[in-house]
Every structure is written in structure tokens, then in C-alpha cells.
Scaffold this motif. Sequence first.
Motif, mmCIF file in Angstrom:
data_model
loop_
_atom_site.group_PDB
_atom_site.id
_atom_site.type_symbol
_atom_site.label_atom_id
_atom_site.label_comp_id
_atom_site.label_asym_id
_atom_site.label_seq_id
_atom_site.Cartn_x
_atom_site.Cartn_y
_atom_site.Cartn_z
ATOM 1 N N ILE A 5 16.586 -9.886 -6.682
ATOM 2 C CA ILE A 5 15.426 -9.566 -5.553
ATOM 3 C C ILE A 5 14.818 -8.169 -5.856
ATOM 4 N N ALA A 6 15.051 -7.602 -7.303
ATOM 5 C CA ALA A 6 14.672 -6.550 -7.469
ATOM 6 C C ALA A 6 13.151 -6.190 -7.446
ATOM 7 N N ALA A 7 12.266 -7.248 -7.798
ATOM 8 C CA ALA A 7 10.830 -6.904 -7.614
ATOM 9 C C ALA A 7 10.474 -6.734 -6.316
ATOM 10 N N PRO A 8 10.626 -7.725 -5.561
ATOM 11 C CA PRO A 8 10.123 -7.879 -4.118
ATOM 12 C C PRO A 8 10.572 -6.615 -3.443
ATOM 13 N N LEU A 9 12.143 -6.110 -3.550
ATOM 14 C CA LEU A 9 12.704 -5.078 -3.047
ATOM 15 C C LEU A 9 11.771 -3.682 -3.465
ATOM 16 N N SER A 10 11.614 -3.722 -4.560
ATOM 17 C CA SER A 10 10.842 -2.431 -5.239
ATOM 18 C C SER A 10 9.562 -2.528 -4.784
ATOM 19 N N TYR A 11 8.628 -3.492 -4.492
ATOM 20 C CA TYR A 11 7.504 -3.475 -3.893
ATOM 21 C C TYR A 11 7.364 -2.962 -2.428
ATOM 22 N N LEU A 12 8.517 -3.391 -1.412
ATOM 23 C CA LEU A 12 8.539 -3.124 -0.060
ATOM 24 C C LEU A 12 8.885 -1.733 -0.148
ATOM 25 N N ILE A 13 9.951 -1.155 -0.921
ATOM 26 C CA ILE A 13 10.177 0.066 -0.897
ATOM 27 C C ILE A 13 9.273 1.069 -1.346
ATOM 28 N N SER A 14 8.412 0.930 -2.448
ATOM 29 C CA SER A 14 7.386 1.478 -2.794
ATOM 30 C C SER A 14 6.307 1.572 -1.934
ATOM 31 N N SER A 15 5.815 0.403 -1.243
ATOM 32 C CA SER A 15 4.975 0.463 -0.342
ATOM 33 C C SER A 15 5.038 1.277 0.987
ATOM 34 N N PHE A 16 6.270 1.112 1.372
ATOM 35 C CA PHE A 16 6.656 2.064 2.555
ATOM 36 C C PHE A 16 6.780 3.472 2.207
ATOM 37 N N ALA A 17 7.130 3.889 1.126
ATOM 38 C CA ALA A 17 7.228 5.383 0.523
ATOM 39 C C ALA A 17 5.810 5.605 0.661
ATOM 40 N N VAL A 18 4.554 4.941 0.229
ATOM 41 C CA VAL A 18 3.455 5.408 0.169
ATOM 42 C C VAL A 18 2.814 5.633 1.462
ATOM 43 N N VAL A 19 3.062 4.803 2.343
ATOM 44 C CA VAL A 19 2.658 4.756 4.081
ATOM 45 C C VAL A 19 3.418 5.914 4.502
ATOM 46 N N ALA A 20 4.525 6.193 4.385
ATOM 47 C CA ALA A 20 5.064 7.135 5.012
ATOM 48 C C ALA A 20 4.654 8.466 4.400
ATOM 49 N N GLY A 21 4.222 8.422 3.189
ATOM 50 C CA GLY A 21 3.636 9.733 2.603
ATOM 51 C C GLY A 21 2.290 10.040 3.161
ATOM 52 N N LEU A 22 1.546 9.002 3.545
ATOM 53 C CA LEU A 22 0.299 9.120 3.901
ATOM 54 C C LEU A 22 0.452 9.408 5.600
ATOM 55 N N SER A 23 1.510 9.032 6.061
ATOM 56 C CA SER A 23 1.431 9.544 7.509
ATOM 57 C C SER A 23 1.831 11.300 7.540
ATOM 58 N N LEU A 24 2.700 11.459 6.727
ATOM 59 C CA LEU A 24 2.991 12.926 6.426
ATOM 60 C C LEU A 24 1.769 13.836 6.328
ATOM 61 N N LEU A 25 0.969 13.165 5.502
ATOM 62 C CA LEU A 25 -0.353 13.732 5.057
ATOM 63 C C LEU A 25 -1.310 13.662 6.314
ATOM 64 N N GLY A 26 -1.130 13.083 7.337
ATOM 65 C CA GLY A 26 -2.087 12.977 8.529
ATOM 66 C C GLY A 26 -3.143 11.742 8.561
ATOM 67 N N THR A 27 -3.012 10.986 7.314
ATOM 68 C CA THR A 27 -4.012 10.191 6.993
ATOM 69 C C THR A 27 -3.572 8.457 7.870
ATOM 70 N N GLN A 28 -2.439 8.639 8.237
ATOM 71 C CA GLN A 28 -1.887 7.294 8.850
ATOM 72 C C GLN A 28 -1.215 7.426 9.853
ATOM 73 N N ALA A 29 -1.660 6.927 10.978
ATOM 74 C CA ALA A 29 -1.169 7.505 12.341
ATOM 75 C C ALA A 29 0.014 6.522 12.696
ATOM 76 N N ASN A 30 0.366 5.338 12.573
ATOM 77 C CA ASN A 30 1.470 4.641 12.781
ATOM 78 C C ASN A 30 1.635 3.754 11.272
ATOM 79 N N PRO A 31 2.561 4.535 10.667
ATOM 80 C CA PRO A 31 2.887 4.099 9.417
ATOM 81 C C PRO A 31 3.654 2.482 9.249
ATOM 82 N N VAL A 32 4.607 2.597 10.259
ATOM 83 C CA VAL A 32 5.362 1.179 10.237
ATOM 84 C C VAL A 32 4.790 0.210 10.761
#
Length: 171
Positions: A115-142
Motif C-alpha cells: 500500500i506504499a503508493a496510496p499511503l505516500s499520497y495520503l501522507i504527502s497531501s496531508f503534509a502539504v495541507v498542514a504546511g499551508l495551514s501553518l502559512l495561514g492559507t488554510q483555515a481548517n486543514p483536516v
Amino acid sequence: MKNVTAIQLVSKYQITQTVIILAATMILPVLVHLLPNFNGQLAGAVLLPIFLAPMFAAFMYKKHVAILAGIFAPLFNFLIMGRPAPEMVITLGFEIVLFALLLSWLKNIKGIRYIAAPLSYLISSFAVVAGLSLLGTQANPVAFWLSTSTIAIPGILLMAVANLVFLRFQK
């Protein structure tokens, strides 16, 4: 003598493969965006075509092939086709690079490699969204991540199937 050295460099650094993967990473989204929308969502957001060629590269080649595709494909796609949206070029590039790095690592872990590919996608997409929230461009990242991941379920399932196929034919 120079020809032999050039051929050795091309082979060592997988330059031909890098160019082919970069081209595929640019062509697949264009082809998918020709499809009609899925329930009001762009076909690219549903099927995740820009991740498929780097995924193949992560399984079959050295890491840099997938990483270079992740860096340049969103930019080239934007310059040639006007997609993704300008604000998404950097974040999508970062997401693909992180995806390729995670996949290159997870594909070698026994229980996770299936399940490496789907897991990698889910982790990387969450990391990007979390990073955007830290930058203040995403209010509710989850909530945003859950929403985009739900939209992308067909693409995630496609990744899961391709993951199994690539494992079967991996060098």
C-alpha cells in the motif's frame, strides 16, 4: 572515447528515463483533463494523473527520476497548458516530490510495500495541507484534506492497483 563516457553518464543518471517520465507526467494530466468532470469535480482532482508517472519512476528507477518529474511537471504543465492554477504550481510540485521520496522509502518496507503508493499520497497531501495551514492559507486543514482525499478516492484506488502491478514487475 567521448561517446562511451557520454553513454555511461546517460545510463548512470537515467537521463532518457527522466525525460520520458517528465513527458508522461505532463501528458497524462492533459489527457485526463479532456475527460468530462466527475460530479462537478475536475477529472485531474479525481484520478490524480500527475502522480502516476512519478509513481512508476519511484518503483522502477532511481529516486531522482521521480523527484525531477515532481519539480518540473507542474511548472511545465502551467506554462504550456495553463494548469494547474498558478497558486498550485509550487504546492503540487512539493507534494509530488514528497510523494516520490516517501514512496521510494515505503516500497522497501515489507508489510507496507503493498500500500506504499496510496499511503505516500495520503501522507504527502496531508503534509502539504498542514504546511499551508501553518502559512495561514488554510483555515481548517483536516477538513480540507478529508474533502480532497474523498474526491480523490478513485485516483487513490488506481494508485493501489498500480502499486501492486509495479511490485509484480519491479526489477
